[in-house]
Design a protein around this motif. Structure first.
Motif, short mmCIF file in Angstrom:
data_model
loop_
_atom_site.label_atom_id
_atom_site.label_comp_id
_atom_site.label_asym_id
_atom_site.label_seq_id
_atom_site.Cartn_x
_atom_site.Cartn_y
_atom_site.Cartn_z
N THR A 678 4.58 7.49 -7.73
CA THR A 678 5.71 7.90 -6.90
C THR A 678 6.98 8.17 -7.70
O THR A 678 7.87 8.88 -7.25
CB THR A 678 6.01 6.82 -5.85
N SER A 689 2.09 3.50 -5.77
CA SER A 689 2.00 3.12 -4.36
C SER A 689 0.57 3.29 -3.86
O SER A 689 -0.03 4.35 -4.02
CB SER A 689 2.94 3.99 -3.51
N ALA A 692 0.96 4.96 -0.04
CA ALA A 692 1.06 6.42 0.02
C ALA A 692 -0.32 7.06 0.04
O ALA A 692 -0.52 8.11 0.66
CB ALA A 692 1.87 6.93 -1.17
#
Length: 735
Positions: A678, A689, A692
């Motif tokens: 990220t 992440s 995500a």
């Protein structure tokens, strides 16, 4: 003290646009002669010493030439544990032979005092050749000493650059030169030639010889000036004893015309007949005369008869004509497990050459004064005693073996493919199985055949032939493809090798004081005709290189990485590259330009090594998804390695798409999880992440996300993340 101080004398001139200085300083004053030669910043010291009494027995000159490389000359410290010079390098041995071969013919016949020439390289600028300076310094030291010597000689190097011949080109210029030719000559004519060439026409070789001979006259004049200034009176010596007339008469009467009859026998039978004659003489005359008295007289009779037949009739031992080549046969692929093999037979000379292919890491390291630090093409020559039917102790290669091996290597090197086209280290070994002259030339032919059998895409096959010389009474004859007897009793051994396009190597040794350019020109012409005939016969055995390598040869794959990523592949202390080798059993060699060679007997192992290297050098990009391994847990998150040596932190809030109470409840060390990059801050630290990834998979229905698997840098999809698929079942969503 009388004789302690020696006056210094200096002569100098210009040669090839640089100053050439010969000097006697207050150095090595107890030697019979000592001289330094300087050219550029290369300085060589030569000393000569002679024994007071002649050596008893033997019919040869007891001359020793030692060429001493000192690595301090080039500002180097020797390698190895001892950090001092050990055994002479191959280059030093070849330089010793080069000097010996041109000095030996110039000592008077019958001189039997031991002579030692020691040449020490004191300074090497790595641009100007110390080898030619060694010859000049040795010649000058002999000339000013009391040792009888029919010199002096000059020595220069000749190159061919941009369509012009160049005297004493620098080492850097020689890289682009068509030829690298050393000419040694007296004031009258050529004494010795040594050359390597990139398929050069004979006309250029001959022109270079003539130019080198002209340039040598300037060097010789300097040596003569030095000799006039400080030369010592020459010592007297006892010539060879006179032949006893009675014994000579007995041998002549006993032999009659039997030597001529023996020499006329076809094929190898003439050697056997002559050997039987010699044994008969020793047996019949042994009660009155020793073999040491009989054999020299017998040999002189054979020599006179052989030379007379060649000069008068053009008839050689075994009935061959002057330009006739001995019967040739060859075959390839003899040995089942070697990478390439070939057997070449010419008359009674037979050589078996084996090719071995290796990785770039198997190059030979060099620890000498040259600019080269390693070489990837090697040729080694072995001459066992059984090749001449003798019983001798097997020993390590001597100067002769090293010299012959280097000559073959020089002849073949111009047709070896470049590393970019064929990224292998290549070793040839020539085993002489039978010897009757010209074994080095047979080794060249066998080497070409062996390389083609191994599948090495050589530029062209190379063959070699030796031309002899018999001279006298204002006439000369040049026998082609000389055998052992013609070499021993003749005046010259002129070895010429090359392809159909041109010459690749030349080596000339003579027993006369000098040699005219007329003889050299005719020898080059005869050698070309013979070479083309030999190549035609070789082509009938194998016309070109095989299209596939032996199944026992390693497969080498070449890839290229960003040079700035080399450190990532090597790792601290070589940790990463060692790990690749241990895991794959493949050989990995990394060049400074980012070229990586992966060598392995297994295609699977090579591909595994490639994937690991690509993973190490892959660029991490924001927004990409990777499968990484959890390496450490903290209260606030987990550290995940997504590529070898590269990773970042997955904060506890990014571990799932729900609120995670404790990191340990979601992941543990060793788990493989999918994460998205990220953020990468200016210091290169990554934020990862997992949430995500879940959100991306939810939006795409589990398809369409960009995924890079850390086990493959080829951009293949990651393995299924089992933790991700089970997470919602384990922990209900909060709130």
């Amino acid at each position: 003290m009388e004789g302690w101080f020696i006056m210094s004398h200096r002569v100098e001139g210009m040669l090839g646009g640089r100053r050439f200085i010969i000097e006697t300083r207050n150095l090595a004053e107890q030697a019979n002669g000592a001289v330094t030669v300087r050219y550029g910043d290369t300085v060589v010291l030569a000393t000569v010493c002679v024994s007071k009494e002649p050596r008893e027995g033997g019919d040869f000159l007891p001359l020793t030439v030692d060429y001493e490389e000192r690595l301090y000359a080039a500002g180097k410290i020797p390698g190895g544990f001892l950090r001092r010079e050990g055994r002479p390098s191959q280059e030093a041995i070849l330089a010793s032979r080069l000097t010996d071969r041109c000095l030996r013919p110039l000592f008077p016949k019958g001189f039997r005092h031991e002579v030692q020439v020691v040449i020490t390289v004191l300074s090497a600028d790595q641009e100007n050749s110390p080898e030619t300076l060694a010859i000049v310094s040795a010649s000058a030291a002999l000339s000013i000493s009391e040792i009888p010597f029919n010199g002096p000689v000059g020595a220069v190097r000749v190159g061919y650059l941009d369509g012009e011949l160049v005297i004493n080109p620098t080492f850097s210029q020689l890289q682009d030169s068509l030829i690298d030719l050393v000419v040694v000559s007296t004031s009258q004519a050529v004494v010795m030639v040594e050359a390597g060439a990139k398929e050069a026409p004979e006309e250029i070789i001959l022109a270079a010889l003539k130019l080198g001979q002209e340039a040598n006259q300037e060097v010789i004049q300097l040596e003569e000036q030095l000799q006039q200034a400080c030369g010592k009176p020459k010592m007297e010596y006892k010539a060879d004893g006179e032949v006893e007339p009675e014994l000579e008469a007995i041998i002549s009467a006993t032999l009659g015309g039997r030597i001529a009859e023996s020499l006329a026998r076809k094929g190898p039978e003439h050697r056997e007949a002559l050997s039987a004659l010699k044994e008969e003489l020793i047996k019949n005359l042994g009660e009155r005369y020793s073999p040491q008295e009989i054999i020299p007289l017998f040999e002189s009779k054979v020599k006179a008869e052989l030379r007379g037949r060649i000069l008068a009739e053009g008839i050689r031992p075994g009935g061959r004509g002057l330009t006739e080549i001995r019967p040739i046969s060859s075959e390839v692929g003899l040995l089942p497990r070697t990478h390439g093999s070939a057997l070449f037979t010419r008359g009674q000379t037979q050589v078996l050459t084996i090719t071995t292919l290796g990785s770039a890491g198997e190059e030979q390291p060099l620890d000498g004064l040259s600019l080269e630090e390693s070489k990837r093409f090697m040729h080694h020559y072995n001459f066992p005693p059984f090749s001449t039917g003798e019983v001798k102790r097997l020993s390590t290669p001597g100067r002769r073996e090293i010299g012959h091996g280097a000559l073959v290597e020089r002849a073949i090197a111009p047709v070896i493919p470049g590393e970019k086209d064929f990224p292998y280290t290549i070793r040839l070994v020539s085993e002489v199985l039978s010897s009757n002259g010209s074994t080095s030339m047979a080794s060249i032919c066998a080497s070409s055949l062996s390389l083609m059998d191994a599948g090495v895409p050589i530029k062209a096959p190379v063959a070699g032939v030796a031309i002899g010389l018999v001279s006298g009474e204002g006439k000369f004859a040049l026998p082609t493809d000389i055998e052992g007897m013609e070499d021993a009793y003749g005046d010259m051994d002129f070895k010429i090798a090359g392809s159909a396009a041109g010459v690749t190597a030349v080596q000339l040794d003579i027993k006369l004081n000098s040699l005219s350019c007329e003889v050299i020109a005719q020898a080059l012409s005869q050698a070309r005709e013979a070479r083309l005939a030999i190549l035609a016969q070789m082509q009938q055995t194998i016309a070109s290189n095989r299209l596939e390598l032996s199944k026992y040869a390693p497969r080498i794959v070449k890839i290229h990485i960003d040079p700035s990523k080399i450190g990532s592949v090597i790792g601290p202390g070589g940790k990463m590259i060692k790990s690749i080798v241990e895991q794959t059993k493949a050989s990995v060699d990394v060049e400074n330009d980012g070229t990586v060679f992966i060598s392995s007997m297994s295609e699977e192992a090579a591909q595994k090594a490639i994937k690991m290297i690509e993973a190490l050098t892959a660029e991490v990009k924001v927004g990409n998804i990777y499968t990484g391994k959890v390496t450490r847990l903290f209260g606030y998150g987990a550290l995940v390695e997504i590529l070898p040596g590269k990773g970042g932190l997955v904060h506890i809030s990014e571990l799932a798409d729900y609120r995670v109470p404790r990191v340990e409840e979601v992941v543990k060390v060793g788990d493989e999880i999918m994460v998205m990059v990220t953020e990468i801050d200016p210091q290169g630290r990554m934020s990862l992440s997992r949430r995500a990834v879940f959100q991306g998979l939810s939006r795409s229905g589990g398809r369409g996300a960009r995924v890079n698997d850390s086990s493959s840098a080829a951009g293949k999809p990651s393995q299924h993340d089992t933790n991700a698929s089970l997470s919602n079942k384990r922990y209900p969503r909060q709130g």
